[in-house]
Scaffold this motif. Structure first.
Motif, mmCIF file in Angstrom:
data_model
loop_
_atom_site.group_PDB
_atom_site.id
_atom_site.type_symbol
_atom_site.label_atom_id
_atom_site.label_comp_id
_atom_site.label_asym_id
_atom_site.label_seq_id
_atom_site.Cartn_x
_atom_site.Cartn_y
_atom_site.Cartn_z
ATOM 1 N N HIS A 59 0.807 -1.222 0.000
ATOM 2 C CA HIS A 59 0.000 0.000 0.000
ATOM 3 C C HIS A 59 0.846 1.281 0.000
ATOM 4 N N THR A 60 2.151 1.140 -0.025
ATOM 5 C CA THR A 60 3.034 2.311 -0.100
ATOM 6 C C THR A 60 3.886 2.211 -1.369
ATOM 7 N N GLN A 63 2.057 0.609 -4.332
ATOM 8 C CA GLN A 63 1.092 1.480 -5.017
ATOM 9 C C GLN A 63 1.805 2.437 -5.970
ATOM 10 N N ALA A 67 1.425 2.315 -10.151
ATOM 11 C CA ALA A 67 0.943 3.481 -10.908
ATOM 12 C C ALA A 67 1.966 3.936 -11.939
ATOM 13 N N ALA A 154 2.441 -4.246 -8.572
ATOM 14 C CA ALA A 154 1.900 -4.498 -7.240
ATOM 15 C C ALA A 154 2.334 -5.868 -6.725
ATOM 16 N N GLU A 186 -6.089 -7.684 -2.176
ATOM 17 C CA GLU A 186 -5.531 -6.348 -1.989
ATOM 18 C C GLU A 186 -4.609 -5.965 -3.144
ATOM 19 N N VAL A 190 -5.160 -2.576 -5.272
ATOM 20 C CA VAL A 190 -4.095 -1.594 -5.501
ATOM 21 C C VAL A 190 -3.847 -1.423 -6.999
ATOM 22 N N ALA A 194 -4.237 1.993 -9.096
ATOM 23 C CA ALA A 194 -3.054 2.482 -9.815
ATOM 24 C C ALA A 194 -3.349 2.703 -11.288
#
Length: 234
Positions: A59-60, A63, A67, A154, A186, A190, A194
């Motif tokens: 999630h950091t 992500q 993207a 991811a 998850e 994500v 993204a």
């Protein structure tokens, strides 16, 4: 756009599987995704703590990577994205590791999916572009859509530390695979976010891309780079 430049290449799900295969010669096996330092600190010690570490990374940094990769596949300027990746990577050690991985991935990609966009990126960044940017340009060369590139970015963010933990902790490989299996929804979420962020970045510029931070991973990376003996490069 990058995916239009590669439109002569038929995109297949097998290309995505090859790109995310741990045996693909992109150099990822030499990196731990920060988990080596976390194991040394005692923060990762079993499947449960490994799952939490991977979730935080997803999630950091995951992500951000997803993207960037999706935006590069969708046709955003890879050099502008490379600068955006620099701005989102505070740790000098992590920037260097990302560029090493990008250089190795680019070398493999040019052998498997030759494309002018890959050659141009290699010429513009002879010391290596960031891994996520190379991943996106590679996905386009392989005929894959931005969503697939986001999934690859991811997934890499969690699979790298999960499989490194097998060696670092003597963890049962079944337990490491179970961590990844439980994180799959998850990873999908994500990747979807993204992909949407990448579409916006193609319209409005890379400054709109997500930039969540993981300060402890950054600090650990700087300390890890100074270790006299370590199992993994990062």
């Amino acid at each position: 756009m990058a995916n239009e430049r590669a439109s002569h290449v038929p995109g297949t799900r097998a290309a995505l599987l090859l790109l995310t295969d741990g045996r693909f010669p992109a150099g990822g096996h030499a990196h731990s995704g920060g988990v080596e330092a976390a194991v040394a600190d005692g923060r990762v010690r079993d499947p449960g703590s490994l799952a939490e570490f991977c979730r935080g990374r997803l999630h950091t940094t995951g992500q951000v990577a997803a993207a960037l990769a999706a935006a590069a596949t969708a046709g955003a300027d890879p050099l502008g994205l490379d600068e955006a990746a620099d701005a989102r990577t505070p740790s000098a050690a992590l920037r260097a590791a990302s560029r090493r991985l990008g250089r190795q991935l680019l070398r493999a990609a040019r052998a498997v999916w030759p494309a002018p966009a890959l050659d141009a990126l290699a010429a513009a960044r002879p010391r290596g572009a960031h891994q996520a940017v190379v991943l996106g340009v590679t996905a386009a060369a392989a005929g894959l859509p931005p969503a697939d590139a986001a999934h690859a970015g991811a997934y890499d963010s969690v699979s790298t530390p999960a499989f490194a933990a097998v060696r670092l902790l003597g963890l049962d490989p079944f337990h490491a695979a179970a961590v990844l299996g439980r994180l799959a929804p998850e990873v999908d979420s994500v990747a979807a976010a993204a992909t949407a962020a990448a579409e916006r970045a193609c319209r409005e510029g890379p400054d709109t891309l997500p930039a969540p931070c993981a300060p402890l991973i950054d600090l650990d990376a700087e300390a890890h780079a100074a270790w006299p003996v370590r199992l993994f490069a990062s």
